[in-house]
Write a protein that holds these residues in place. Sequence first.
Motif, PDB file in Angstrom:
ATOM      1  N   ALA A   2       7.406  -1.894  10.319  1.00 41.52           N
ATOM      2  CA  ALA A   2       7.812  -3.129   9.649  1.00 41.52           C
ATOM      3  C   ALA A   2       6.889  -3.500   8.502  1.00 41.52           C
ATOM      4  O   ALA A   2       7.300  -4.172   7.556  1.00 41.52           O
ATOM      5  N   ASN A   3       5.630  -3.055   8.564  1.00 42.34           N
ATOM      6  CA  ASN A   3       4.642  -3.515   7.586  1.00 42.34           C
ATOM      7  C   ASN A   3       4.200  -2.455   6.587  1.00 42.34           C
ATOM      8  O   ASN A   3       3.419  -2.757   5.693  1.00 42.34           O
ATOM      9  N   SER A   4       4.650  -1.228   6.721  1.00 50.57           N
ATOM     10  CA  SER A   4       4.087  -0.142   5.912  1.00 50.57           C
ATOM     11  C   SER A   4       5.151   0.747   5.296  1.00 50.57           C
ATOM     12  O   SER A   4       4.963   1.952   5.161  1.00 50.57           O
ATOM     13  N   SER A   5       6.258   0.178   4.910  1.00 47.53           N
ATOM     14  CA  SER A   5       7.373   0.986   4.415  1.00 47.53           C
ATOM     15  C   SER A   5       7.079   1.676   3.087  1.00 47.53           C
ATOM     16  O   SER A   5       7.781   2.602   2.696  1.00 47.53           O
ATOM     17  N   SER A   6       6.009   1.243   2.381  1.00 54.39           N
ATOM     18  CA  SER A   6       5.684   1.849   1.089  1.00 54.39           C
ATOM     19  C   SER A   6       4.713   3.015   1.203  1.00 54.39           C
ATOM     20  O   SER A   6       4.459   3.707   0.214  1.00 54.39           O
ATOM     21  N   LEU A   7       4.138   3.248   2.394  1.00 52.16           N
ATOM     22  CA  LEU A   7       3.081   4.249   2.537  1.00 52.16           C
ATOM     23  C   LEU A   7       3.551   5.659   2.192  1.00 52.16           C
ATOM     24  O   LEU A   7       4.564   6.143   2.702  1.00 52.16           O
ATOM     25  N   LEU A   8       2.757   6.314   1.340  1.00 50.28           N
ATOM     26  CA  LEU A   8       2.962   7.725   1.013  1.00 50.28           C
ATOM     27  C   LEU A   8       1.921   8.598   1.706  1.00 50.28           C
ATOM     28  O   LEU A   8       2.216   9.711   2.115  1.00 50.28           O
ATOM     29  N   SER A   9       0.690   8.082   1.811  1.00 50.87           N
ATOM     30  CA  SER A   9      -0.409   8.865   2.374  1.00 50.87           C
ATOM     31  C   SER A   9      -1.262   7.982   3.270  1.00 50.87           C
ATOM     32  O   SER A   9      -1.748   6.935   2.834  1.00 50.87           O
ATOM     33  N   LEU A  10      -1.459   8.413   4.524  1.00 47.12           N
ATOM     34  CA  LEU A  10      -2.263   7.672   5.492  1.00 47.12           C
ATOM     35  C   LEU A  10      -3.244   8.634   6.141  1.00 47.12           C
ATOM     36  O   LEU A  10      -2.847   9.600   6.798  1.00 47.12           O
ATOM     37  N   SER A  11      -4.544   8.382   5.952  1.00 48.57           N
ATOM     38  CA  SER A  11      -5.569   9.242   6.521  1.00 48.57           C
ATOM     39  C   SER A  11      -6.517   8.397   7.359  1.00 48.57           C
ATOM     40  O   SER A  11      -7.212   7.520   6.835  1.00 48.57           O
ATOM     41  N   LEU A  12      -6.532   8.671   8.669  1.00 47.40           N
ATOM     42  CA  LEU A  12      -7.332   7.907   9.626  1.00 47.40           C
ATOM     43  C   LEU A  12      -8.167   8.865  10.476  1.00 47.40           C
ATOM     44  O   LEU A  12      -8.243   8.754  11.698  1.00 47.40           O
ATOM     45  N   VAL A  13      -8.810   9.816   9.824  1.00 43.74           N
ATOM     46  CA  VAL A  13      -9.620  10.816  10.515  1.00 43.74           C
ATOM     47  C   VAL A  13     -10.895  10.165  11.047  1.00 43.74           C
ATOM     48  O   VAL A  13     -11.568   9.409  10.330  1.00 43.74           O
ATOM     49  N   ASP A  14     -11.233  10.454  12.318  1.00 43.42           N
ATOM     50  CA  ASP A  14     -12.497  10.012  12.897  1.00 43.42           C
ATOM     51  C   ASP A  14     -12.667   8.498  12.798  1.00 43.42           C
ATOM     52  O   ASP A  14     -13.678   7.985  12.322  1.00 43.42           O
ATOM     53  N   LEU A  16       0.820  -1.210   0.000  1.00 43.83           N
ATOM     54  CA  LEU A  16       0.000   0.000   0.000  1.00 43.83           C
ATOM     55  C   LEU A  16       0.855   1.262   0.000  1.00 43.83           C
ATOM     56  O   LEU A  16       1.793   1.402   0.782  1.00 43.83           O
ATOM     57  N   GLN A  17       0.492   2.184  -0.893  1.00 45.03           N
ATOM     58  CA  GLN A  17       1.092   3.513  -0.900  1.00 45.03           C
ATOM     59  C   GLN A  17       0.113   4.559  -0.373  1.00 45.03           C
ATOM     60  O   GLN A  17       0.520   5.558   0.213  1.00 45.03           O
ATOM     61  N   VAL A  18      -1.184   4.302  -0.613  1.00 43.66           N
ATOM     62  CA  VAL A  18      -2.234   5.213  -0.159  1.00 43.66           C
ATOM     63  C   VAL A  18      -3.273   4.408   0.610  1.00 43.66           C
ATOM     64  O   VAL A  18      -3.817   3.437   0.082  1.00 43.66           O
ATOM     65  N   LEU A  19      -3.547   4.803   1.862  1.00 39.43           N
ATOM     66  CA  LEU A  19      -4.573   4.159   2.669  1.00 39.43           C
ATOM     67  C   LEU A  19      -5.410   5.240   3.340  1.00 39.43           C
ATOM     68  O   LEU A  19      -4.932   5.964   4.220  1.00 39.43           O
ATOM     69  N   HIS A  20      -6.664   5.374   2.905  1.00 37.95           N
ATOM     70  CA  HIS A  20      -7.576   6.363   3.457  1.00 37.95           C
ATOM     71  C   HIS A  20      -8.799   5.645   4.015  1.00 37.95           C
ATOM     72  O   HIS A  20      -9.540   4.994   3.268  1.00 37.95           O
ATOM     73  N   LEU A  21      -8.990   5.769   5.325  1.00 37.88           N
ATOM     74  CA  LEU A  21     -10.084   5.079   6.005  1.00 37.88           C
ATOM     75  C   LEU A  21     -10.890   6.052   6.866  1.00 37.88           C
ATOM     76  O   LEU A  21     -11.467   5.667   7.883  1.00 37.88           O
ATOM     77  N   ASP A  22     -10.971   7.308   6.484  1.00 42.46           N
ATOM     78  CA  ASP A  22     -11.678   8.311   7.282  1.00 42.46           C
ATOM     79  C   ASP A  22     -13.108   7.866   7.582  1.00 42.46           C
ATOM     80  O   ASP A  22     -13.856   7.476   6.685  1.00 42.46           O
ATOM     81  N   GLY A  23     -13.476   7.948   8.851  1.00 45.36           N
ATOM     82  CA  GLY A  23     -14.829   7.618   9.251  1.00 45.36           C
ATOM     83  C   GLY A  23     -15.084   6.139   9.474  1.00 45.36           C
ATOM     84  O   GLY A  23     -16.172   5.768   9.921  1.00 45.36           O
ATOM     85  N   VAL A  24     -14.132   5.293   9.166  1.00 44.33           N
ATOM     86  CA  VAL A  24     -14.282   3.855   9.412  1.00 44.33           C
ATOM     87  C   VAL A  24     -14.046   3.594  10.901  1.00 44.33           C
ATOM     88  O   VAL A  24     -13.028   4.024  11.459  1.00 44.33           O
ATOM     89  N   ASP A  25     -14.958   2.916  11.553  1.00 47.20           N
ATOM     90  CA  ASP A  25     -14.831   2.640  12.983  1.00 47.20           C
ATOM     91  C   ASP A  25     -13.890   1.462  13.202  1.00 47.20           C
ATOM     92  O   ASP A  25     -14.211   0.322  12.899  1.00 47.20           O
ATOM     93  N   MET A  26     -12.703   1.764  13.723  1.00 43.43           N
ATOM     94  CA  MET A  26     -11.720   0.712  14.002  1.00 43.43           C
ATOM     95  C   MET A  26     -11.801   0.232  15.449  1.00 43.43           C
ATOM     96  O   MET A  26     -11.579  -0.953  15.721  1.00 43.43           O
TER      97      MET A  26
END
Length: 269
Positions: A211-223, A191-201
């Motif tokens: 260790a698992n996300s070295s490729s991430l460029l954009s991470l959005s975990l709003v709300d 994953l390079q882009v992971l957007h989960l805004d509003g998802v209830d975790m």
Amino acid sequence: MAAHTSFFFFIFLLTHFLFYSSPTTFASFSPNHIPPTCDDHEKSALLQFKDSFIMDDCDPKFEGWKLDGSDCCWWDGIECDGITGHVISLDLSSSCLSGSINSSSSLFQLLHLRSLNLAHNDFNHSSIPSALGHLLPNLAHLNLSYSGFSGPIPSSISNLSKLSSLDLSRNHDLLLRNPDFKTLLRKLGNLQVLHLDGVDMSSTVPDDILANSSSLLSLSLVDCNLQGEFPTPIFQLPKLEVLFLDSNPNLTGHLPDFHFSTTLRKLDG
């Protein structure tokens, strides 16, 4: 004499490039290449998928979608492979689709899909079909944001090991439980882009995210109802440029001391 030498050197370079390019690139330059037409089975599947929804004709893209002599590779929202003719991209974002997608949908006959965008439609609080992770293994880009999906994200989504971008933001009561956040990151290591805004975790952010996300460029975990202490190793991700974490009142932690070498360009938390 120098001008002639330069001209022949340019011709040599161009010939060398065309010869050693990938088949798709070479085909696009070859004057004898005839682009393949859409597969009849996939054309029929696209029409069945369209007809499975209620539409109020607010999007003109479907005017050209007809079961006649037209080539579906030229339809709006469709992209085909330049060599095989298989449908590899389906973009029906903001297309006024209303309904639901079950696991027997003709969508899952498009086995060569690499990109699927169904954002900004209305799927009436239905579930994300589990068949996505079982029958479309080549997906690299999946966008289901703002589309009225609800319920648990299917565990099969973690089978999509080729995903480089995943956007499930702003759906109604969407839950991430099984897989949990840690499992999702571990299995979707590209994953390079992971957007989960509003998802209830309702979970913590895994402390081994580095260790698992070295490729991430954009991470959005709003709300996202994140909890516990936010792991500072996330700021050491080597490619991370965008990080949004606001509206998570149960998330604690502090910002580390940043150095000029950081890749972060946008931060909101």
